[in-house]
Scaffold this active site. Sequence first.
Site, short mmCIF file in Angstrom:
data_model
loop_
_atom_site.label_atom_id
_atom_site.label_comp_id
_atom_site.label_asym_id
_atom_site.label_seq_id
_atom_site.Cartn_x
_atom_site.Cartn_y
_atom_site.Cartn_z
N SER A 78 0.80 -1.22 0.00
CA SER A 78 0.00 0.00 0.00
C SER A 78 0.83 1.27 0.00
CB SER A 78 -0.95 0.01 1.21
OG SER A 78 -0.23 -0.10 2.42
N GLY A 111 -2.02 -4.47 1.26
CA GLY A 111 -2.15 -5.70 2.04
C GLY A 111 -1.17 -6.79 1.69
N ASP A 145 -4.92 7.38 9.97
CA ASP A 145 -4.73 5.99 10.40
C ASP A 145 -3.40 5.78 11.12
OD1 ASP A 145 -2.81 5.95 8.39
OD2 ASP A 145 -3.86 4.50 7.13
N HIS A 197 -0.10 5.38 7.12
CA HIS A 197 0.26 5.71 5.74
C HIS A 197 0.56 7.20 5.57
CE1 HIS A 197 -2.04 1.93 5.41
NE2 HIS A 197 -1.17 1.67 4.44
N ASN A 231 3.74 -5.49 5.99
CA ASN A 231 2.62 -6.35 6.37
C ASN A 231 3.09 -7.63 7.05
OD1 ASN A 231 0.21 -4.90 5.46
ND2 ASN A 231 1.12 -5.08 3.44
#
Length: 223
Positions: free
Chosen positions: A46, A83, A195, A198, A114
């Site tokens: 991502s 992801g 979040d 990011h 991840n």
Amino acid sequence: MLAFALAACGAEAPPQESAETAETSEAAPDIAVSGPERTILAFGDSLFAGYNLAEHEGYPERLEVALRAQGINARVIDAGVSGDTTAAGRQRIGFVLDNAASPPDLAIVELGGNDLLRGIAPASTRENLGAILDELARREIPVLLMGMRAPPNLGAQFQAEFDGLYPALAEEYGVELVPFFLEAVFDQPQLILPDRIHPTAEGVQALVEATGPAVVSALPPAR
């Protein structure tokens, strides 16, 4: 900050569009470039896919603009999938390369965040990244490896093993390395989305400015 150091998580979400970006994606300025087209494959998660950003605000897109501003006839292919773990990247690297119009001049590999979020053993992460680098080496494609770092709350041994795998792989495969891809933003909350993981559009631009010289250095001479 620890969450952001883990990096690149989650399922995809629709980009948040402002009134300006909702109508049109920002076009790259008409800049004079020279030489043959140089194709760069941005292969990652991502952090390359531009999570929750407008399409033109992602790292591959902003990197292309920055390179062309330097007169480099660059085309950066966004092969980021939100992801993705290193195992998922290992599964799709061959498919991505097989379906490319031509072999890229350079591959930028950015994966591992991840794996951290899932607590995957560093040995597995290293094995998967090694398989990706093997595939790229087999096709004689130069690589710039983007390193990640583990937060201390995962334990000293885990942190040491994870942090050490990127420079070890870079040395083993003879590829260029950015030690920590998120160095320019991980401790700058104003450059991070709500979040807390990011980068914002401004954060992406900071990453491009910080890593762009390494991309130029890793790009081989035009044939």
